[in-house]
Scaffold this active site. Structure first.
Site, PDB file in Angstrom:
ATOM      1  N   ASP A  59       0.842  -1.198   0.000  1.00  0.00           N
ATOM      2  CA  ASP A  59       0.000   0.000   0.000  1.00  0.00           C
ATOM      3  C   ASP A  59       0.882   1.255   0.000  1.00  0.00           C
ATOM      4  O   ASP A  59       0.372   2.383  -0.029  1.00  0.00           O
ATOM      5  CB  ASP A  59      -1.022  -0.014   1.143  1.00  0.00           C
ATOM      6  N   SER A  60       2.213   1.066  -0.037  1.00  0.00           N
ATOM      7  CA  SER A  60       3.127   2.183  -0.296  1.00  0.00           C
ATOM      8  C   SER A  60       2.823   2.807  -1.657  1.00  0.00           C
ATOM      9  O   SER A  60       3.295   3.902  -1.956  1.00  0.00           O
ATOM     10  CB  SER A  60       4.582   1.712  -0.236  1.00  0.00           C
ATOM     11  N   ASP A  98      -0.916  -6.273  -0.347  1.00  0.00           N
ATOM     12  CA  ASP A  98      -1.176  -5.634   0.943  1.00  0.00           C
ATOM     13  C   ASP A  98      -2.673  -5.400   1.132  1.00  0.00           C
ATOM     14  O   ASP A  98      -3.338  -4.939   0.200  1.00  0.00           O
ATOM     15  CB  ASP A  98      -0.505  -4.253   0.940  1.00  0.00           C
ATOM     16  N   GLU A 193       9.258  -4.013  10.664  1.00  0.00           N
ATOM     17  CA  GLU A 193       9.631  -2.700  10.102  1.00  0.00           C
ATOM     18  C   GLU A 193      10.128  -1.762  11.194  1.00  0.00           C
ATOM     19  O   GLU A 193       9.457  -1.559  12.221  1.00  0.00           O
ATOM     20  CB  GLU A 193       8.431  -2.089   9.368  1.00  0.00           C
TER      21      GLU A 193
HETATM   22  O1  KIV Z   1       3.528  -1.027   1.619  1.00  0.00           O
HETATM   23  C1  KIV Z   1       4.673  -1.509   1.544  1.00  0.00           C
HETATM   24  O2  KIV Z   1       5.378  -1.338   0.548  1.00  0.00           O
HETATM   25  C2  KIV Z   1       5.145  -2.288   2.671  1.00  0.00           C
HETATM   26  C3  KIV Z   1       6.566  -2.755   2.706  1.00  0.00           C
HETATM   27  C4  KIV Z   1       7.556  -1.719   2.500  1.00  0.00           C
HETATM   28  C5  KIV Z   1       6.851  -3.647   3.840  1.00  0.00           C
HETATM   29  O3  KIV Z   1       4.393  -2.544   3.553  1.00  0.00           O
END
Ligand code: KIV
Length: 276
Positions: A59-60, A98, A193
């Site tokens: 979700d990044s 995610d 994290e």
């Molecule tokens: O949303 C994401 O990219 C993540 C990772 C960086 C662990 O949760």
């Protein structure tokens, strides 16, 4: 254009796909796992061909693609869309999607239904849920339907407002409890994290499932990073834990400036670009 485009050179079409049992076996064999994020076909295909063990549709996407200051606004529909795009580029790596903010927090039933959508509509092979003790019932429900779950504790970006920012998490008792809850709920891997390296090493040594660190030091069983960060495509945040492997942002800026210059000077298109 062909229906199934050739992979970049060096890639293998025939490599055996990475599975959830492979993640567990890697821990037992002491083999470190390499995971990166992708949100579309082109990037997923490049990462897969280069040999990552898993592609995470994180979700990044809310920050590095959508331009938000956090990832809370990302919707389930958007995650399904990006997962479907990435799935078309992945042949070997495990594809993990995610679960975005408020797609699993309401109830275990909600988590199960939405995880099912990521698998059915997005072609995810596994899902990732943030949270430890309080997320355990949701993890259990999703795993109970044979959808593999990756946990995520420590700095959980969906809790940014409670945590007061993106900060290192140091509460050993809480992290230990969260890690155990995630493992007991049936997760096959756990993202740690922004956890101090020694604590992450200790958690890793106590777990049967592999830990995948991001800002959690070298003692984890694997590592995950946001691809835009390692490629120099996203400059708004420069976390200490990111290693930059290329400056693709600079390369794009140079290429685009060259194109603009050629167009304005009338040197592009040249004769070889014209139809006769
Ligand atoms: O949303 C994401 O990219 C993540 C990772 C960086 C662990 O949760």
């Amino acid at each position: 254009m062909t229906a199934t485009p050739a992979l970049p050179s060096g890639a293998s079409n025939n490599a055996r796909p990475v599975t959830v049992p492979d993640f567990l076996a890697a821990k037992a064999q002491g083999k470190r796992l390499a995971v990166l994020t992708a949100y579309d076909y082109t990037m997923a295909r490049l990462l897969d061909a280069a040999g990552v063990d898993a592609v995470l549709v994180g979700d990044s996407v809310g920050m590095v693609v959508q331009g938000g200051t956090h990832c809370l606004a990302v919707t389930l529909e958007e995650m399904i869309y990006h997962t479907r795009l990435a799935a078309r580029g992945v042949r070997r790596a495990l594809l993990i999607s995610d679960m975005p903010f408020m797609s699993f927090q309401v109830s275990a039933q909600q988590a199960l239904e939405n995880a099912g959508r990521l698998v059915k509509e997005g072609s995810a092979q596994a899902v990732k849920l943030e949270g430890g003790v309080r997320t355990a019932p949701a993890i259990e429900a999703v795993v109970g339907a044979d959808i593999p779950v990756m946990g995520h504790i420590g700095l959980t970006p969906q809790s940014v407002h409670r945590l007061g920012g993106f900060r290192v998490q140091r509460d050993e008792a809480e992290l230990m409890e969260d890690a155990q809850a995630v493992e007991q709920a049936g997760a096959f891997a756990l993202v740690l994290e922004c956890v101090p390296a020694e604590l992450a090493r200790k958690i890793t040594s106590l777990m049967r499932i592999p830990t995948i660190g991001i800002g959690a030091g070298a003692g984890c069983d694997g590592q995950v990073l946001v691809t835009h960060d390692i490629l120099g495509l996203f400059d708004e945040l420069r976390p200490k834990f990111v290693k930059r492997y290329a400056d693709v942002g600079q390369a794009i800026a140079r290429a685009v400036a060259g194109y603009c210059q050629d167009v304005r000077a009338g040197t592009f298109p040249a004769a070889e670009h014209e139809f006769r």
